[in-house]
Design a protein around this motif. Structure first.
Motif, PDB file in Angstrom:
ATOM      1  N   PHE A  74       0.713  17.930 -17.776  1.00 27.69           N
ATOM      2  CA  PHE A  74       0.061  16.988 -16.872  1.00 27.69           C
ATOM      3  C   PHE A  74      -1.306  16.572 -17.390  1.00 27.69           C
ATOM      4  CE2 PHE A  74       3.472  17.832 -14.053  1.00 27.69           C
ATOM      5  CZ  PHE A  74       3.522  16.728 -13.224  1.00 27.69           C
ATOM      6  N   ILE A  75      -2.010  17.462 -18.042  1.00 32.04           N
ATOM      7  CA  ILE A  75      -3.292  17.081 -18.635  1.00 32.04           C
ATOM      8  C   ILE A  75      -3.068  16.071 -19.753  1.00 32.04           C
ATOM      9  CG2 ILE A  75      -5.195  17.948 -20.061  1.00 32.04           C
ATOM     10  CD1 ILE A  75      -5.132  20.474 -18.302  1.00 32.04           C
ATOM     11  N   LYS A  76      -2.036  16.293 -20.553  1.00 33.72           N
ATOM     12  CA  LYS A  76      -1.724  15.398 -21.671  1.00 33.72           C
ATOM     13  C   LYS A  76      -1.363  13.989 -21.183  1.00 33.72           C
ATOM     14  CE  LYS A  76       1.897  14.689 -24.989  1.00 33.72           C
ATOM     15  NZ  LYS A  76       3.237  15.127 -25.292  1.00 33.72           N
ATOM     16  N   ASN A  77      -0.643  13.901 -20.076  1.00 33.16           N
ATOM     17  CA  ASN A  77      -0.117  12.618 -19.599  1.00 33.16           C
ATOM     18  C   ASN A  77      -0.907  12.027 -18.435  1.00 33.16           C
ATOM     19  OD1 ASN A  77       2.020  12.597 -21.449  1.00 33.16           O
ATOM     20  ND2 ASN A  77       3.225  13.924 -20.131  1.00 33.16           N
ATOM     21  N   ARG A  78      -2.092  12.513 -18.165  1.00 34.61           N
ATOM     22  CA  ARG A  78      -2.800  12.054 -16.967  1.00 34.61           C
ATOM     23  C   ARG A  78      -3.285  10.611 -17.043  1.00 34.61           C
ATOM     24  NH1 ARG A  78      -8.009  15.876 -17.523  1.00 34.61           N
ATOM     25  NH2 ARG A  78      -8.650  15.142 -19.573  1.00 34.61           N
ATOM     26  N   HIS A  79      -3.388  10.044 -18.231  1.00 29.21           N
ATOM     27  CA  HIS A  79      -3.893   8.672 -18.359  1.00 29.21           C
ATOM     28  C   HIS A  79      -2.773   7.641 -18.492  1.00 29.21           C
ATOM     29  CE1 HIS A  79      -7.959  10.095 -18.552  1.00 29.21           C
ATOM     30  NE2 HIS A  79      -7.659  10.914 -19.544  1.00 29.21           N
ATOM     31  N   GLU A 132       5.287   3.867 -18.698  1.00 27.78           N
ATOM     32  CA  GLU A 132       5.105   5.154 -19.374  1.00 27.78           C
ATOM     33  C   GLU A 132       4.967   6.281 -18.353  1.00 27.78           C
ATOM     34  OE1 GLU A 132       1.628   4.406 -21.694  1.00 27.78           O
ATOM     35  OE2 GLU A 132       2.792   3.848 -23.468  1.00 27.78           O
ATOM     36  N   ALA A 133       4.248   6.035 -17.280  1.00 29.49           N
ATOM     37  CA  ALA A 133       4.074   7.042 -16.238  1.00 29.49           C
ATOM     38  C   ALA A 133       5.401   7.314 -15.534  1.00 29.49           C
ATOM     39  CB  ALA A 133       3.031   6.588 -15.233  1.00 29.49           C
ATOM     40  N   SER A 134       6.173   6.257 -15.285  1.00 33.43           N
ATOM     41  CA  SER A 134       7.478   6.436 -14.650  1.00 33.43           C
ATOM     42  C   SER A 134       8.410   7.246 -15.539  1.00 33.43           C
ATOM     43  CB  SER A 134       8.110   5.080 -14.344  1.00 33.43           C
ATOM     44  OG  SER A 134       7.313   4.360 -13.451  1.00 33.43           O
ATOM     45  N   ALA A 135       8.367   6.986 -16.840  1.00 35.02           N
ATOM     46  CA  ALA A 135       9.192   7.745 -17.786  1.00 35.02           C
ATOM     47  C   ALA A 135       8.749   9.205 -17.833  1.00 35.02           C
ATOM     48  CB  ALA A 135       9.113   7.117 -19.171  1.00 35.02           C
ATOM     49  N   ALA A 136       7.452   9.439 -17.790  1.00 30.82           N
ATOM     50  CA  ALA A 136       6.944  10.812 -17.805  1.00 30.82           C
ATOM     51  C   ALA A 136       7.348  11.552 -16.535  1.00 30.82           C
ATOM     52  CB  ALA A 136       5.431  10.805 -17.970  1.00 30.82           C
ATOM     53  N   VAL A 137       7.343  10.876 -15.388  1.00 31.64           N
ATOM     54  CA  VAL A 137       7.775  11.501 -14.139  1.00 31.64           C
ATOM     55  C   VAL A 137       9.262  11.823 -14.212  1.00 31.64           C
ATOM     56  CG1 VAL A 137       8.143  11.084 -11.671  1.00 31.64           C
ATOM     57  CG2 VAL A 137       5.957  10.526 -12.707  1.00 31.64           C
ATOM     58  N   ALA A 138      10.066  10.939 -14.807  1.00 28.43           N
ATOM     59  CA  ALA A 138      11.500  11.198 -14.952  1.00 28.43           C
ATOM     60  C   ALA A 138      11.740  12.426 -15.832  1.00 28.43           C
ATOM     61  CB  ALA A 138      12.199   9.979 -15.537  1.00 28.43           C
ATOM     62  N   GLU A 170       0.834  -1.200   0.000  1.00 28.33           N
ATOM     63  CA  GLU A 170       0.000   0.000   0.000  1.00 28.33           C
ATOM     64  C   GLU A 170       0.869   1.250   0.000  1.00 28.33           C
ATOM     65  OE1 GLU A 170      -2.473  -0.408   3.396  1.00 28.33           O
ATOM     66  OE2 GLU A 170      -3.826  -1.826   2.429  1.00 28.33           O
ATOM     67  N   TYR A 171       2.006   1.199   0.699  1.00 28.12           N
ATOM     68  CA  TYR A 171       2.919   2.340   0.736  1.00 28.12           C
ATOM     69  C   TYR A 171       3.511   2.592  -0.645  1.00 28.12           C
ATOM     70  CZ  TYR A 171       6.833   5.338   1.864  1.00 28.12           C
ATOM     71  OH  TYR A 171       7.720   6.368   1.890  1.00 28.12           O
ATOM     72  N   LYS A 172       3.901   1.521  -1.357  1.00 26.68           N
ATOM     73  CA  LYS A 172       4.446   1.688  -2.706  1.00 26.68           C
ATOM     74  C   LYS A 172       3.410   2.273  -3.638  1.00 26.68           C
ATOM     75  CE  LYS A 172       7.938  -1.936  -2.573  1.00 26.68           C
ATOM     76  NZ  LYS A 172       8.343  -3.240  -3.119  1.00 26.68           N
ATOM     77  N   THR A 173       2.178   1.804  -3.542  1.00 22.77           N
ATOM     78  CA  THR A 173       1.100   2.344  -4.369  1.00 22.77           C
ATOM     79  C   THR A 173       0.866   3.810  -4.047  1.00 22.77           C
ATOM     80  OG1 THR A 173       0.063   0.168  -4.406  1.00 22.77           O
ATOM     81  CG2 THR A 173      -1.296   2.033  -5.061  1.00 22.77           C
ATOM     82  N   LEU A 174       0.881   4.147  -2.770  1.00 25.52           N
ATOM     83  CA  LEU A 174       0.705   5.529  -2.351  1.00 25.52           C
ATOM     84  C   LEU A 174       1.836   6.389  -2.892  1.00 25.52           C
ATOM     85  CD1 LEU A 174      -0.904   7.550  -0.618  1.00 25.52           C
ATOM     86  CD2 LEU A 174       0.603   6.945   1.265  1.00 25.52           C
ATOM     87  N   HIS A 175       3.071   5.881  -2.827  1.00 25.28           N
ATOM     88  CA  HIS A 175       4.228   6.623  -3.315  1.00 25.28           C
ATOM     89  C   HIS A 175       4.128   6.860  -4.819  1.00 25.28           C
ATOM     90  CE1 HIS A 175       8.265   8.129  -3.660  1.00 25.28           C
ATOM     91  NE2 HIS A 175       8.524   7.209  -4.578  1.00 25.28           N
ATOM     92  N   ILE A 176       3.703   5.847  -5.558  1.00 28.77           N
ATOM     93  CA  ILE A 176       3.584   5.980  -7.012  1.00 28.77           C
ATOM     94  C   ILE A 176       2.504   6.989  -7.376  1.00 28.77           C
ATOM     95  CG2 ILE A 176       2.888   4.750  -9.108  1.00 28.77           C
ATOM     96  CD1 ILE A 176       4.317   2.291  -7.929  1.00 28.77           C
ATOM     97  N   THR A 177       1.412   7.003  -6.632  1.00 27.88           N
ATOM     98  CA  THR A 177       0.340   7.936  -6.948  1.00 27.88           C
ATOM     99  C   THR A 177       0.644   9.346  -6.461  1.00 27.88           C
ATOM    100  OG1 THR A 177      -0.854   7.328  -4.939  1.00 27.88           O
ATOM    101  CG2 THR A 177      -1.461   6.176  -6.961  1.00 27.88           C
ATOM    102  N   MET A 178       1.459   9.495  -5.438  1.00 24.99           N
ATOM    103  CA  MET A 178       1.767  10.817  -4.902  1.00 24.99           C
ATOM    104  C   MET A 178       2.937  11.484  -5.627  1.00 24.99           C
ATOM    105  SD  MET A 178      -0.489  11.492  -2.719  1.00 24.99           S
ATOM    106  CE  MET A 178       0.162  12.929  -1.918  1.00 24.99           C
ATOM    107  N   ALA A 179       3.809  10.710  -6.267  1.00 22.53           N
ATOM    108  CA  ALA A 179       4.970  11.294  -6.939  1.00 22.53           C
ATOM    109  C   ALA A 179       4.560  12.291  -8.022  1.00 22.53           C
ATOM    110  CB  ALA A 179       5.860  10.196  -7.506  1.00 22.53           C
ATOM    111  N   PRO A 180       3.608  11.970  -8.899  1.00 27.69           N
ATOM    112  CA  PRO A 180       3.215  12.976  -9.898  1.00 27.69           C
ATOM    113  C   PRO A 180       2.589  14.224  -9.279  1.00 27.69           C
ATOM    114  CG  PRO A 180       2.502  10.808 -10.587  1.00 27.69           C
ATOM    115  CD  PRO A 180       2.999  10.676  -9.186  1.00 27.69           C
TER     116      PRO A 180
END
Length: 94
Positions: free
Chosen positions: A51-56, A61-67, A10-20
């Protein structure tokens, strides 16, 4: 506190969702620190549009966009520093 409240998955999921979200706030904060009105508004508009473009995006792909976003944050920090070192005249819009 978060580690004691939930299990590690749950912490990893929270971290992934909070990073963006954290990145979004940091980018907007840096954009607001620009001295020149035109650069400030342009940076804010680009952050919101990106962020609107990459929200989905999900997964890798999300990790690359965050990088890419982290790289853009570093660039924005440098630009904000330069705008503070060499201020321009105030715009009519300010």
């Amino acid at each position: 506190c978060l580690l004691f409240c939930c299990n590690i998955d749950e912490y990893k999921t929270l971290h992934i969702t909070m990073a963006p979200l954290t990145l979004y706030r940091s980018l907007l904060r840096q954009a607001k620190s620009m001295k020149d009105y035109n650069f400030r508004v342009y940076a804010q508009r680009r952050v919101k549009a990106g962020f609107i473009k990459n929200r989905h995006l999900q997964g890798d792909e999300a990790s690359a966009a965050v990088a890419v976003g982290v790289d853009q944050l570093e660039l924005l920090k440098r630009q904000a520093t330069l705008s503070q070192l060499y201020p321009s005249a105030r715009s009519v819009m300010e």
